[in-house]
Design a protein around this motif. Structure first.
Motif, short mmCIF file in Angstrom:
data_model
loop_
_atom_site.label_atom_id
_atom_site.label_comp_id
_atom_site.label_asym_id
_atom_site.label_seq_id
_atom_site.Cartn_x
_atom_site.Cartn_y
_atom_site.Cartn_z
N HIS A 43 0.84 -1.19 0.00
CA HIS A 43 0.00 0.00 0.00
C HIS A 43 0.88 1.24 0.00
O HIS A 43 1.91 1.27 0.66
N HIS A 45 0.36 5.78 -0.06
CA HIS A 45 -0.64 6.81 0.22
C HIS A 45 -0.38 8.03 -0.64
O HIS A 45 0.76 8.46 -0.79
N THR A 47 -1.59 12.08 -1.30
CA THR A 47 -2.30 13.30 -0.96
C THR A 47 -2.13 14.26 -2.13
O THR A 47 -1.01 14.43 -2.63
N THR A 73 -8.04 1.80 -5.71
CA THR A 73 -8.43 2.38 -4.42
C THR A 73 -9.78 1.78 -4.03
O THR A 73 -10.58 1.41 -4.90
N SER A 77 -9.59 7.61 1.07
CA SER A 77 -8.52 7.85 2.05
C SER A 77 -7.19 8.23 1.40
O SER A 77 -6.30 8.73 2.08
N ILE A 79 -5.33 5.88 0.09
CA ILE A 79 -4.54 4.64 0.10
C ILE A 79 -4.65 3.97 -1.27
O ILE A 79 -5.74 3.71 -1.77
N ASP A 142 4.60 7.58 1.37
CA ASP A 142 3.71 8.72 1.59
C ASP A 142 4.03 9.74 0.51
O ASP A 142 5.06 10.40 0.56
N TYR A 157 1.75 10.80 6.76
CA TYR A 157 0.51 10.03 6.83
C TYR A 157 0.61 9.00 7.95
O TYR A 157 1.60 8.28 8.06
N TRP A 159 -0.61 5.65 9.17
CA TRP A 159 -1.26 4.47 8.61
C TRP A 159 -2.24 3.87 9.60
O TRP A 159 -1.91 3.70 10.78
N TYR A 163 -2.51 -2.05 7.86
CA TYR A 163 -1.85 -1.74 6.61
C TYR A 163 -0.36 -1.85 6.77
O TYR A 163 0.44 -1.70 5.99
#
Length: 163
Positions: A43, A45, A47, A73, A77, A79, A142, A157, A159, A163
């Protein structure tokens, strides 16, 4: 008439064959298939900030009623699920291709840089100087993409469990 019915039946049976390799999603080389593939389960992440405002990463990128892609996804979120059948390199550009949205040094998801603006990327709070689409997706990365100014300094981030 019977010959036409037999041909249609043969095509339908062939289409239901689940032993074939996953087919790529349109506009990308990321494989997709009828179910999740968990040979590689990681995983990352993401933003996205556009001129200082958070832009949600949509739910269900790479998921339809009949298939799921190796990059997808499940919710908003940010992720990114990397559920792949092999260890191939998958990039942020691959995710955007599955999403069918542009990503470059001048565009994020349809938002383009204006006069005096730029796109900045960070990976694990460190500046990324290459093109954002070349960011390799790795476990627990991240990634922050910002189009602006202003450029903010988001917190790392956190988690969720599991995860």
């Amino acid at each position: 008439m019977r010959l036409a019915a037999a041909i249609v039946l043969a095509v339908l049976i062939a289409a239901c064959d689940q032993t074939t390799a996953p087919t790529p999603a349109p506009a990308t080389n990321v494989p997709c298939g009828p179910g999740e593939v968990l040979t590689r389960h990681e995983h990352a992440h993401l933003t996205i900030l556009i001129r200082g405002q958070i832009k949600a990463v949509p739910a269900f990128i790479g998921i339809t009623a009949t298939q799921i892609c190796w990059l997808h996804t499940h919710d908003t979120s940010g992720i990114i699920h990397i559920e792949a059948g092999d260890a191939r390199t998958l990039t942020l550009g691959d995710l955007f291709a599955v999403w069918r949205q542009p990503l470059s040094q001048t565009t994020i998801d349809g938002d383009r840089v204006g006069n005096g603006e730029s796109i900045q990327a960070t990976v694990n709070q460190q500046p990324y100087t290459g093109a954002p689409e070349t960011i390799v997706l790795r476990d627990h990365e991240d990634i922050v993409l910002q189009l602006g100014a202003p450029f903010l300094t988001p917190q790392a981030y956190l988690w969720p469990p599991g995860y």
